[in-house]
Design an enzyme around this catalytic site. Structure first.
Site, PDB file in Angstrom:
ATOM      1  N   HIS A 140       0.868  -1.182   0.000  1.00  0.00           N
ATOM      2  CA  HIS A 140       0.000   0.000   0.000  1.00  0.00           C
ATOM      3  C   HIS A 140       0.907   1.235   0.000  1.00  0.00           C
ATOM      4  O   HIS A 140       2.032   1.184   0.511  1.00  0.00           O
ATOM      5  CB  HIS A 140      -0.839  -0.057   1.286  1.00  0.00           C
ATOM      6  CG  HIS A 140      -1.908   0.979   1.408  1.00  0.00           C
ATOM      7  ND1 HIS A 140      -1.642   2.283   1.764  1.00  0.00           N
ATOM      8  CD2 HIS A 140      -3.260   0.887   1.266  1.00  0.00           C
ATOM      9  CE1 HIS A 140      -2.796   2.943   1.824  1.00  0.00           C
ATOM     10  NE2 HIS A 140      -3.783   2.130   1.519  1.00  0.00           N
ATOM     11  N   ASP A 216       3.190  -4.388   8.213  1.00  0.00           N
ATOM     12  CA  ASP A 216       1.982  -3.598   8.008  1.00  0.00           C
ATOM     13  C   ASP A 216       0.792  -4.532   8.219  1.00  0.00           C
ATOM     14  O   ASP A 216       0.490  -5.367   7.371  1.00  0.00           O
ATOM     15  CB  ASP A 216       1.982  -3.002   6.594  1.00  0.00           C
ATOM     16  CG  ASP A 216       0.671  -2.284   6.272  1.00  0.00           C
ATOM     17  OD1 ASP A 216      -0.235  -2.259   7.136  1.00  0.00           O
ATOM     18  OD2 ASP A 216       0.562  -1.750   5.152  1.00  0.00           O
ATOM     19  N   GLN A 219      -4.489  -4.837   7.173  1.00  0.00           N
ATOM     20  CA  GLN A 219      -5.494  -5.788   6.698  1.00  0.00           C
ATOM     21  C   GLN A 219      -5.518  -7.062   7.518  1.00  0.00           C
ATOM     22  O   GLN A 219      -6.551  -7.724   7.633  1.00  0.00           O
ATOM     23  CB  GLN A 219      -5.228  -6.145   5.215  1.00  0.00           C
ATOM     24  CG  GLN A 219      -5.358  -4.987   4.261  1.00  0.00           C
ATOM     25  CD  GLN A 219      -6.773  -4.438   4.198  1.00  0.00           C
ATOM     26  OE1 GLN A 219      -7.753  -5.137   4.449  1.00  0.00           O
ATOM     27  NE2 GLN A 219      -6.898  -3.167   3.869  1.00  0.00           N
ATOM     28  N   LYS A 242     -10.447  -0.220  10.523  1.00  0.00           N
ATOM     29  CA  LYS A 242     -10.639  -1.439   9.740  1.00  0.00           C
ATOM     30  C   LYS A 242     -10.986  -2.622  10.649  1.00  0.00           C
ATOM     31  O   LYS A 242     -11.162  -3.739  10.188  1.00  0.00           O
ATOM     32  CB  LYS A 242      -9.373  -1.753   8.943  1.00  0.00           C
ATOM     33  CG  LYS A 242      -9.078  -0.716   7.850  1.00  0.00           C
ATOM     34  CD  LYS A 242      -7.989  -1.202   6.932  1.00  0.00           C
ATOM     35  CE  LYS A 242      -7.265  -0.087   6.208  1.00  0.00           C
ATOM     36  NZ  LYS A 242      -8.056   0.613   5.208  1.00  0.00           N
ATOM     37  N   CYS A 387      -4.796   2.590  -3.499  1.00  0.00           N
ATOM     38  CA  CYS A 387      -3.538   3.118  -2.942  1.00  0.00           C
ATOM     39  C   CYS A 387      -2.390   2.145  -3.145  1.00  0.00           C
ATOM     40  O   CYS A 387      -1.572   1.927  -2.250  1.00  0.00           O
ATOM     41  CB  CYS A 387      -3.695   3.465  -1.464  1.00  0.00           C
ATOM     42  SG  CYS A 387      -4.794   4.839  -1.188  1.00  0.00           S
TER      43      CYS A 387
END
Lengths: 429, 191
Positions: A140, A216, A219, A242, A387
């Site tokens: 991303h 990261d 998600q 999220k 993104c």
């Protein structure tokens, strides 16, 4: 060290009660809405998830009864605000198995700011000209642009793990690429492809190279049981919104010994021990990294979101996502055959290395046209570059349509998606 | 009418499936101009030949959503062979059609855009009510008749995020006409 992506299926799916989706969905007020005369079919949780009543009520209750600034007041309400804020920190720490949540959980604005914090603080203090940073092609922008900015400033050498044709990371030259790398930063789950890289393999290689590892988890963390100890990374970044929490709050977990050594990122009130006209001394963790009045209500909301997720159970959520993704891959391919192209691992019987986002193209219909037609049936999907423009270039498209699933979705939502796609196919035939 | 038929009128779909004046032109004599819409990734590449104050030839390349590509195709058909002044007038009329009544833009916290409620019957889903769209304003009424086939794009105004898709090629054309005229002025000054 456990292989995260192989371990997860073994840990879950056996003896777990499936999620009662109608009961869960009833907790989410927005899902009662009708759009264009249809019930809303919300398939955009990878962009931002919806909120249960408990999150909204926790924030309301905080504002209505316990609002004051934190870390400053010596009166009952301020102490309540303090306790609520720090309770949220503990809840988040518990969710990801942080060894020292009261020190290692830093509240930020979002995962983007968390990654920027690492880039501006750790990396700026430690990386010099020609140092190598390893990223992947499927990141991303939040895990690309901070490094591109720093690379420009410091003349760093950015390297990328490429994707193979099965939408998985090409690891054949991992050790060579990792040689001399000082920092490796990669997503635990692609927001476009759903691909989950073998985190343990990447972490092991980075460790052998002596690199610091940034994960990261924007998600991954909302959808899978997460344990930073078995993950083996040094930093983990994720966002509140999220994972059923509000916008405006994110999290950076970092290893305490690294955080202790790092210079502050943003300067201001709340992050200092002392200030003179000639200088300042930063205060201790985690407040060293939380300058200014923090997002208190948002932290309270995130704490409530964590408790909601824990009550349902992260392993059940992971299993639910897997079953639904498998159903989606199967039914979309059965229904549309060669007319649909899935960007990501597409085997409905192998969900071991992918999460619940499904990017696709239906014939040559532009994703924005698809999304517009789907909206007429109340089906919300994302269309665009997500993104991840370098990844779009790699895929040879300017945009994709993307459906993403969460605990409040079920097979009827996938069926609604397929029906609406059928309508779109008819319109643009 | 659900609104979707307003957006995807048959003329629009026809121009999307079979775009007119598709291709490239040698540069020079043609001018080459590009426009991007970062939201959709829409890309319009315009080749423009201006001769004696007339749009002598026009070709469109690029890719994107049906609205951006059909708008470019409709535009190319509408301006080819027209005088620069007529083309400019079309740009003005088209953009006026794409503008929303000022009353609906005035206060985001009030007015018709704020009627999104839990009951869909009360909601416009973020869209603009039909009676308020695409008619320009008192000072600049839109002459839909003069727009011909282009009037088919009027329904786009109900879908505000797509307006930029529709106007992309027109902004590129306006830029192209400006550059062509500046080029003529330069030539005259040099001569």
């Amino acid at each position: 060290m456990a292989n995260l992506t192989e371990q997860a299926p073994q840990k879950t799916g056996i003896g777990l009660d499936p999620i009662d989706v109608p009961a869960i969905a009833a907790d989410f007020p927005l899902l009662r809405r009708a759009i264009n005369g249809h019930r809303i079919v919300y398939l955009d949780s990878a962009a931002s998830a919806q909120h249960p009543f408990s999150v909204i009520e926790a924030m309301d209750h905080y504002y209505g009864t316990s609002h004051a600034n934190v870390h400053r007041g010596v009166y009952a309400v301020a102490e309540e605000a303090d306790r609520l804020y720090e309770d949220a920190r503990k809840a988040v720490g518990r969710l990801i198995g942080a060894p020292h949540p009261e020190r290692e959980i830093i509240f930020t604005k979002n995962a983007t700011e968390s990654l920027n914090l690492v880039a501006y603080s750790w990396a700026r203090a430690n990386l010099v000209r020609n140092d190598a940073v390893l990223l992947t092609e499927m990141e991303h922008h939040a895990n690309l642009v901070p490094w591109l900015m720093l690379a420009k400033e410091r003349d760093l050498n950015l390297r990328y793990l490429s994707l193979d044709d099965a939408y998985r990371l090409n690891l054949s030259n991992l050790d060579r690429l990792m040689e001399g790398v000082r920092l490796a930063s990669f997503t635990l789950m692609s927001n476009v492809l759903g691909t989950m890289p073998p985190a343990a393999v990447l972490v092991d290689a980075a460790r052998r190279a002596g690199a610091v590892v940034v994960a990261d988890g924007a998600q991954f963390v909302p959808h899978f049981p997460t344990d930073v100890a078995s993950l083996g990374c040094d930093f983990l970044a994720f966002s509140g919104h999220k994972m059923l929490g509000p916008t405006g709050i994110g999290v950076l977990w970092g290893r305490q010994e690294l955080l202790e050594e790092m210079p502050p990122f943003i300067g201001g009130g709340g992050m200092i021990r002392d200030v003179t006209l000639d200088g300042f001394l930063p205060t201790e963790l985690p407040w060293k990294f939380e300058a200014g009045t923090p997002p208190i209500a948002e932290a309270v909301g995130l704490g409530a979101a964590v408790r909601y997720l824990e009550a349902v159970g992260m392993e059940r959520i992971a299993e639910h996502d897997r079953a639904l993704t498998s159903y989606a891959l199967q039914s979309l391919s059965e229904r549309f055959g060669r007319d649909i192209k899935i960007f990501g691992p597409d085997d409905p019987n192998d969900l071991s290395a992918r999460g619940g986002v499904v990017s696709f193209a239906l014939r040559d219909i532009h994703p924005h046209d698809l999304s517009q037609v789907l909206d007429q049936s109340g089906v919300c999907v994302r269309a665009g570059h997500h993104c991840a423009k370098p990844l779009m270039r790699r895929l040879g498209v300017s945009a994709t349509a993307r459906a993403s699933f969460y605990l409040y979705n079920d097979e009827s939502d996938v069926d609604a998606l397929a029906d609406a796609l059928g309508e779109a196919a008819k319109l643009f035939s | 009418m659900t609104g979707l038929e307003d957006l995807y009128r048959e003329i629009i779909l026809d121009h999307y499936r079979s775009p007119r004046n598709r291709g490239e032109l040698p540069v020079p004599p043609a001018l080459r101009l590009e426009g991007f819409n970062p939201l959709c990734g829409d890309e319009v590449v315009l080749y423009l030949v201006i001769e004696d104050g007339t749009v002598a030839d026009v070709k469109i390349a690029g890719q994107g959503c049906s609205i951006s590509q059909s708008s470019a195709s409709l535009m190319s058909a509408a301006v080819k062979g027209k005088s620069v002044a007529e083309a400019r007038s079309l740009i003005r009329s088209f953009k006026a059609m794409m503008s929303i009544h000022e009353t609906t833009l005035a206060e985001p916290g009030s007015g018709s855009q704020e009627t999104v409620g839990l009951d869909d019957k009360e909601a416009h889903g973020g869209k603009i009510p039909e009676e308020e769209i695409g008619l320009g304003d008192e000072d600049h009424p839109v002459d839909l008749e003069s727009l011909g086939e282009l009037a088919a794009l009027q329904g786009v105004v109900k879908f505000p995020v797509r307006i930029k898709c529709a106007t992309l090629s027109w902004n590129v054309l306006a830029q192209g006409l400006d550059e062509a005229e500046a080029g003529v002025v330069q030539k005259n000054q040099a001569g």
